[in-house]
Design a protein around this motif. Sequence first.
Motif, mmCIF file in Angstrom:
data_model
loop_
_atom_site.group_PDB
_atom_site.id
_atom_site.type_symbol
_atom_site.label_atom_id
_atom_site.label_comp_id
_atom_site.label_asym_id
_atom_site.label_seq_id
_atom_site.Cartn_x
_atom_site.Cartn_y
_atom_site.Cartn_z
ATOM 1 N N VAL A 83 28.481 48.931 40.799
ATOM 2 C CA VAL A 83 29.724 48.332 40.296
ATOM 3 C C VAL A 83 29.418 47.777 38.912
ATOM 4 O O VAL A 83 28.327 47.243 38.691
ATOM 5 C CB VAL A 83 30.219 47.182 41.210
ATOM 6 N N ILE A 84 30.364 47.928 37.981
ATOM 7 C CA ILE A 84 30.180 47.313 36.667
ATOM 8 C C ILE A 84 31.237 46.241 36.465
ATOM 9 O O ILE A 84 32.418 46.459 36.731
ATOM 10 C CB ILE A 84 30.271 48.356 35.530
ATOM 11 N N GLU A 85 30.765 45.081 36.026
ATOM 12 C CA GLU A 85 31.683 44.025 35.581
ATOM 13 C C GLU A 85 31.688 44.038 34.076
ATOM 14 O O GLU A 85 30.630 44.004 33.449
ATOM 15 C CB GLU A 85 31.169 42.645 36.012
ATOM 16 N N VAL A 86 32.884 44.080 33.482
ATOM 17 C CA VAL A 86 32.958 43.988 32.033
ATOM 18 C C VAL A 86 33.552 42.628 31.663
ATOM 19 O O VAL A 86 34.674 42.298 32.061
ATOM 20 C CB VAL A 86 33.805 45.118 31.422
ATOM 21 N N LEU A 119 37.029 43.676 35.728
ATOM 22 C CA LEU A 119 37.029 42.836 34.539
ATOM 23 C C LEU A 119 36.720 41.415 34.958
ATOM 24 O O LEU A 119 37.272 40.920 35.942
ATOM 25 C CB LEU A 119 38.387 42.868 33.838
ATOM 26 N N MET A 120 35.813 40.788 34.195
ATOM 27 C CA MET A 120 35.569 39.367 34.416
ATOM 28 C C MET A 120 36.161 38.633 33.222
ATOM 29 O O MET A 120 35.689 38.759 32.101
ATOM 30 C CB MET A 120 34.082 39.082 34.555
ATOM 31 N N THR A 121 37.237 37.915 33.476
ATOM 32 C CA THR A 121 37.927 37.259 32.371
ATOM 33 C C THR A 121 38.418 35.884 32.805
ATOM 34 O O THR A 121 38.678 35.648 33.977
ATOM 35 C CB THR A 121 39.141 38.097 31.905
ATOM 36 N N TYR A 122 38.517 34.994 31.829
ATOM 37 C CA TYR A 122 39.185 33.727 32.106
ATOM 38 C C TYR A 122 40.683 33.985 32.183
ATOM 39 O O TYR A 122 41.174 35.036 31.765
ATOM 40 C CB TYR A 122 38.803 32.686 31.036
ATOM 41 N N PHE A 123 41.401 33.015 32.733
ATOM 42 C CA PHE A 123 42.802 33.260 33.052
ATOM 43 C C PHE A 123 43.697 33.289 31.814
ATOM 44 O O PHE A 123 44.663 34.047 31.766
ATOM 45 C CB PHE A 123 43.288 32.203 34.049
ATOM 46 N N ASN A 124 43.381 32.483 30.810
ATOM 47 C CA ASN A 124 44.324 32.375 29.696
ATOM 48 C C ASN A 124 44.551 33.687 28.939
ATOM 49 O O ASN A 124 45.687 33.976 28.569
ATOM 50 C CB ASN A 124 43.943 31.253 28.730
ATOM 51 N N GLY A 142 39.428 46.123 39.524
ATOM 52 C CA GLY A 142 39.693 44.766 39.997
ATOM 53 C C GLY A 142 39.417 43.713 38.955
ATOM 54 O O GLY A 142 38.996 44.011 37.832
ATOM 55 N N PHE A 143 39.678 42.477 39.348
ATOM 56 C CA PHE A 143 39.527 41.324 38.464
ATOM 57 C C PHE A 143 38.704 40.229 39.134
ATOM 58 O O PHE A 143 38.882 39.940 40.316
ATOM 59 C CB PHE A 143 40.903 40.735 38.096
ATOM 60 N N GLY A 191 47.410 47.143 43.613
ATOM 61 C CA GLY A 191 46.563 48.239 43.161
ATOM 62 C C GLY A 191 45.293 47.775 42.468
ATOM 63 O O GLY A 191 44.421 48.569 42.139
ATOM 64 N N LEU A 192 45.204 46.468 42.231
ATOM 65 C CA LEU A 192 43.984 45.908 41.636
ATOM 66 C C LEU A 192 43.375 44.930 42.637
ATOM 67 O O LEU A 192 44.082 44.131 43.234
ATOM 68 C CB LEU A 192 44.316 45.169 40.334
ATOM 69 N N ASP A 193 42.058 45.021 42.812
ATOM 70 C CA ASP A 193 41.389 44.073 43.707
ATOM 71 C C ASP A 193 41.126 42.774 42.958
ATOM 72 O O ASP A 193 40.574 42.802 41.860
ATOM 73 C CB ASP A 193 40.041 44.653 44.167
ATOM 74 N N THR A 194 41.498 41.654 43.550
ATOM 75 C CA THR A 194 41.130 40.376 42.938
ATOM 76 C C THR A 194 40.038 39.742 43.784
ATOM 77 O O THR A 194 40.202 39.534 44.986
ATOM 78 C CB THR A 194 42.340 39.434 42.819
#
Lengths: 270, 421
Positions: free
Chosen positions: A50-53, A110-115, A136-137, A156-159
Motif C-alpha cells: 500500500v502507498i500513502e501519499v 492520501l494522507m492529508t490534514y482536513f483543511n 482511500g484517505f 467509493g473511498l475508504d476512510t
Amino acid sequence: MPDAGAACAGLGAGFTPGRASLVAYVMGGYPDRVRSLEALRVLAAVGVDVIEVGVPYADPLADGPVIAEAAAAAHSANEGGFGLAETIALVAEFRADPGPDVAAAPPVALMTYFNPMLKLGLPRTAQLSREAGVAGFIVPDLPPDSARPWLAVSAGLDTVFLAAPTSTPERLAKVGERSRGFVYCVSTTGVTGERSGLPPALGQLVARVRAATTLPVAVGFGVGTPAQAAEVARFADGVVVGSAIVRRQADPVALAEFARALAAAVHTAR
Amino acid sequence: MNDRDDVTDAVGPAAEAGDLIAELGPDSEGFFGEYGGTFVPETVMPALEELERAFHDAMADPAFHERLDSLLRDYVGRPTPLYRADRLAAAVGLGCVWLKREDLNHTGAHKINNCLGQALIAERMGKRRIIAETGAGQHGVATATVAALLGMECAVFMGVEDIRRQSLNVYKMQLLGAQVVPVSDGAGTLHDAVTAALRHWVERVDDTFYVLGSAVGPHPYPLIVREFQCVIGEEIIDRMGEIDACMPDAVVACVGGGSNAIGTFHPFLRDIDPEGRPLLVGVEAAGLGIDTDKTGASIALGSPGVLHGMFSYLLQDDAGNPLEAYSISAGLDYPGVGPEHAFLHDAGLARYESVTDAEALVAFDLLCKTEGIIPAIESAHALALLPRLAAELGPKATVVVTVSGRGDKDIDIVREAGLGA
C-alpha cells in the motif's frame, strides 16, 4: 452505479491473509513533482503493498520534523505550491503509469490534514480522488466523531481512522466500526518520526485494536528500520514506514534499496 | 454522533437557561452554529472527552465555585472597577465611556480569570503539570502564576519573535518558576506557539493539562474559556445595575482569539433581551491595513476552515494552508478566531471591525494622556474604535470598553513606534 473510481480496488486489496503488508509513505511533490512520481514508481517496483501519499501542509500537527520539512520543501519547490489538488493529479499519473515493471499499482491512500479537503471542497475532493484512482484517505485531524460530512460524500473511498495508545475501549469501537480498508494504529503518543525503540506495550495495543475491528490493523509512527518493521510485522497486519522513507525520497537508488529491505523484512517476518 | 449528549445536557448553563442559550451554543458536539467542533488527532480525543467531563463536573460542584470565587476576589482582586472615563469621552466625542479595568487584575490582564479556572480543574483531575501557549506573554505569565500558586510544574510555549518582542514577560515567567520553550517554527508567533503546545500535549497527554489561553481550539476549550471569562461581562452588568447606570449603546472589546471579547459579550447575549441589548463590537487587528497582506483580521479577510482543532474563520491560502498573521500586538496576530465569534458574526449578533497598528497607537497615547492609564496595545485596538462609534452613535452615546490588559509589556514597542517622543 459506482463511478470511475470503482475500477480501483479498496485499500483492503493491499492486505493478504497470513502475511503482513508494507505500507510506505511518500511526500507528494518532494523533492519536486517529477522525483516524487519516480519515488512512487520505485516503491511499486519493489513490491510495497500500500502507498500513502502525503499532502504537503503548512501546519502538520501530527508530524515530526522530517515530514514537516519535506512538506515545506515540496511547497516551495513547485511553482504555485503543492497541495491536495496537485497530489491527487500526481496519483492519477502514477496510477495510469506505475512504471515499466509493474503490472498493477498498489492501492494508494492520501494522507492529508482536513483543511485542504475543506478548501478544495469535500464533494470535489471525493470526486477528483475517485477519478484519479485514489483508494482511500487517512486524515490525522479528522476523528470519527467529526467525519460525518466527509463520509456523506466519499462513497467509493475508504476512510481510515486512527487508533491511539490513549484511545478508550469506547473510542476504539468507534474507530473500528467507522474505518474502511484498514485501521491505522498509532504506536505511540506524539508525532511521526523514527525512534530508537518500539513501545514495549505495542503488542497489547494492537491486540486491543484488533478486538475492536474485523479490518486489518496497520501500525505506524516510529517504525524506521527493517528490524523494527519485522518486529511489528509479527503481530500486525501492516507496517507503516514514513519518515525513514521520506528521508531517502530524493535518492531513487537508496530508496529502492531501503524499501526492498523493508519489504523483505515485513513479508518474511512470520 | 450524539455520544456526548448525556454529558452536556446533564449540567452546565445551557441546560438551565432554555432556548436562547441553546441557540448560542455550543451544541453537544461543540458547534456554535456550523463553527467549532473537534478536529484533532485521536491521541488527544480521550483527553478532550475527559476534560469535558471534568469541566462539567466542576461547574456543577459548589465547592469548586467557592474556591474559584474566593481566589478571584482575594488573589486576583476581582471585581475589577468599571471606571467612568470622562476626559477620554470628551476627547473622542462620546457622552460617556466606561472602562472595564481588566488591566487591574493580578498579572495585569484578563487572562488569569481563565488560567485560574483551568488550573483548578487540572488539580481536580490530579494533573500536576500544566502547559500553555502565549503570544504577548500575558497568558504565559498568568499560567506561570497559577502554577506557582498551586504548586504545579509549568512549561510555556512562545514563538521566538514574541520572545523578542516581549522579553519582560519572558523574564517574569522564569521568575515564577516556569520553563519558557522557544518555538522557532513559522513566523515564531502565537499560531506557532499553539501548534507547538498542541503537539507537545499529544506527546505528554498522560500527565499534562493544556491550559489554552483563548476562546479557540477544539471543543470543549472555547466553551471553557468563555465560561471562565464571563465574569467580565457579568460584572459590567451587575455594576451598571448597582449604580443605576443606563444600558450602554455599545460594548467594545478587542479580538485575537477572542477570549476577553467573548467574556464581555456573552452575558449580554445570555441575560439581556435583544431589544435592550447594546451593540456588541469586536475589534480585530488590521495590522498595516486590511488591503495589505500584513494583517490579523481573520473575520474581515478570512474564510471558514480548520485550524488548531476548530472550524472557524481563518486566514488561509488557496490550498488551505494557514497564513501568517501580522499585528503590532503579539496578542492579536493570530490567523484564526474563536468559533463563537465566527457564529456571532454570521448570525449578526455581534459586529466585527478592524483597527490598524497606527490607529491603535493613537488610541494608546490618548488613554495615557487623558486618563493616566497605560493600556495593553491589544486593548488599544478596542479603544481606537471610540471615535468611529462617536461618529455613528452621536455625542450622547454611552460605550463600554473592556481594557483587557495593562501596557507595561508594550513599553519598548510603543517607544520604538515613536510614542512619547
